[in-house]
Design an enzyme around this catalytic site. Structure first.
Site, PDB file in Angstrom:
ATOM      1  N   HIS A   1       0.833  -1.216   0.000  1.00  0.00           N
ATOM      2  CA  HIS A   1       0.000   0.000   0.000  1.00  0.00           C
ATOM      3  C   HIS A   1       0.858   1.253   0.000  1.00  0.00           C
ATOM      4  CE1 HIS A   1       0.776  -1.161   4.225  1.00  0.00           C
ATOM      5  NE2 HIS A   1       0.892   0.136   4.405  1.00  0.00           N
TER       6      HIS A   1
ATOM      7  N   HIS B   1       7.736   6.664   5.484  1.00  0.00           N
ATOM      8  CA  HIS B   1       6.945   6.356   4.291  1.00  0.00           C
ATOM      9  C   HIS B   1       6.100   7.578   3.953  1.00  0.00           C
ATOM     10  CE1 HIS B   1       4.345   5.370   7.718  1.00  0.00           C
ATOM     11  NE2 HIS B   1       3.424   5.896   6.941  1.00  0.00           N
TER      12      HIS B   1
ATOM     13  N   HIS C   1       2.214   9.150   2.166  1.00  0.00           N
ATOM     14  CA  HIS C   1       0.830   8.951   1.720  1.00  0.00           C
ATOM     15  C   HIS C   1       0.583   9.973   0.621  1.00  0.00           C
ATOM     16  CE1 HIS C   1      -0.219   6.349   5.177  1.00  0.00           C
ATOM     17  NE2 HIS C   1       0.753   7.046   5.757  1.00  0.00           N
TER      18      HIS C   1
ATOM     19  N   GLU D   1      -2.854  12.994   4.798  1.00  0.00           N
ATOM     20  CA  GLU D   1      -3.810  12.349   5.720  1.00  0.00           C
ATOM     21  C   GLU D   1      -4.369  13.390   6.684  1.00  0.00           C
ATOM     22  OE1 GLU D   1      -1.953   8.548   7.133  1.00  0.00           O
ATOM     23  OE2 GLU D   1      -3.363   7.850   5.604  1.00  0.00           O
TER      24      GLU D   1
ATOM     25  N   HIS E   1       5.582  10.375   6.824  1.00  0.00           N
ATOM     26  CA  HIS E   1       5.482   9.889   8.204  1.00  0.00           C
ATOM     27  C   HIS E   1       6.801   9.251   8.616  1.00  0.00           C
ATOM     28  CE1 HIS E   1       0.813   9.530   7.977  1.00  0.00           C
ATOM     29  NE2 HIS E   1       1.230  10.758   8.247  1.00  0.00           N
TER      30      HIS E   1
ATOM     31  N   THR F   1      -2.596   4.970  10.967  1.00  0.00           N
ATOM     32  CA  THR F   1      -3.637   5.331   9.985  1.00  0.00           C
ATOM     33  C   THR F   1      -3.895   4.195   8.989  1.00  0.00           C
ATOM     34  OG1 THR F   1      -2.062   6.290   8.417  1.00  0.00           O
ATOM     35  CG2 THR F   1      -2.978   7.770  10.110  1.00  0.00           C
TER      36      THR F   1
END
Ligand SMILES: CCCCNCc1ccc(S(N)(=O)=O)cc1
Ligand SMILES: [Zn+2]
Length: 249
Positions: free
Chosen positions: A52, A82, A84, A94, A107, A187
């Site tokens: 993901h 990583h 998002h 996020e 993050h 998350t």
């Protein structure tokens, strides 16, 4: 278990992440200390496509790269970072700031190595994990991000890894280290409520072309029909009775 009230019905307290940060409601807390990053570039290890997203993993068998001070008690050991992102530059972060979405969010994940012996164990406790969130705003190509992105074609499919060493993560941080902080959760599944969130108030830049590289990662393994990680950001969750604190007035 949850907050009790006059009608004696327990109401569940959600401590989920991400949230919308309403900057005017955030409370300045003069007792919050400056963040202290002590990262050893030699602890950078490898990049992994986890399906993901991709994780840049660090050696976390000893306290060579740690985050201290800030809202934290003691120091937390760096284990990975990583990103998002969204299917377009219009969303992807996020956390939101006063309802504003950024095109991506970094993050940086740490765990409480003073009290626990692994990330997995720490993730079972409310003081187990500390994640620094950094917003990415559209702008010039980010040369430090580029040093990561140029490796992504080596981890194109799920499960692939490639070596990634001698990386100074402090080069990816903005100059201004002021932050908001609140208690929340992971998350992604299993959404454990174990995270002290530390969201930096200054964003770093990313170019549209660099974001396109994120979206070319595949969530499928090499022997499957390819599908792409076009987006991987969770919607904002109810703040309920939580207070977001700010390190500056
Ligand atoms: C217990 C093992 C779960 C593996 N996954 C960890 C994990 C998930 C989400 C985040 S995040 N997105 O809240 O920073 C960090 C780390
Ligand atoms: Zn994350």
């Amino acid at each position: 278990m949850g907050l009790h009230n006059s009608h004696h019905k327990p109401c569940p307290t959600h401590l989920q992440s991400p949230i919308n940060i309403h900057t005017r409601t955030a409370k300045y807390d003069p007792s919050l200390k400056p963040l202290k990053f002590s990262y050893d570039p030699k602890t950078a290890k490898r990049i992994v496509n986890v399906g993901h997203c991709f994780n840049v993993e660090f050696e976390d068998t000893c306290d060579r790269s740690v985050l201290g001070e800030g809202p934290l008690t003691g120091y937390y050991r760096l284990c990975q970072f990583h990103f998002h992102w969204g299917s377009s530059d219009k969303d992807g972060s996020e956390h939101n700031i006063d309802g504003k979405l950024y095109p991506a969010e970094l993050h940086i994940v740490h765990w409480n190595s003073k009290k626990y012996t692994s990330f997995e164990e720490a993730a079972q406790h409310s003081d187990g994990v500390a994640v620094v969130g950094v917003f990415l705003k559209l702008g010039d190509t980010n040369p430090v991000l580029e040093s990561i992105i140029q490796n992504l074609d080596r981890v194109k499919t799920k499960g692939k890894t490639c070596p990634f060493t001698e990386f100074d993560l402090t080069d990816l941080l903005p100059k201004d280290l002021n932050y908001w902080t609140y208690m929340g959760s992971l998350t992604t599944k299993p959404y454990f409520e174990c995270v002290t969130w530390i969201i930096l108030q200054e964003a770093i830049t990313v170019s549209s072309e660099q974001l396109e590289q994120f979206r070319r990662l595949q969530c499928t393994s090499e022997n499957e029909n390819p599908s792409f990680i076009l987006e991987n950001h969770r919607p904002v969750q109810p703040l309920d009775h939580r207070v977001v604190r700010s390190s500056c007035p």
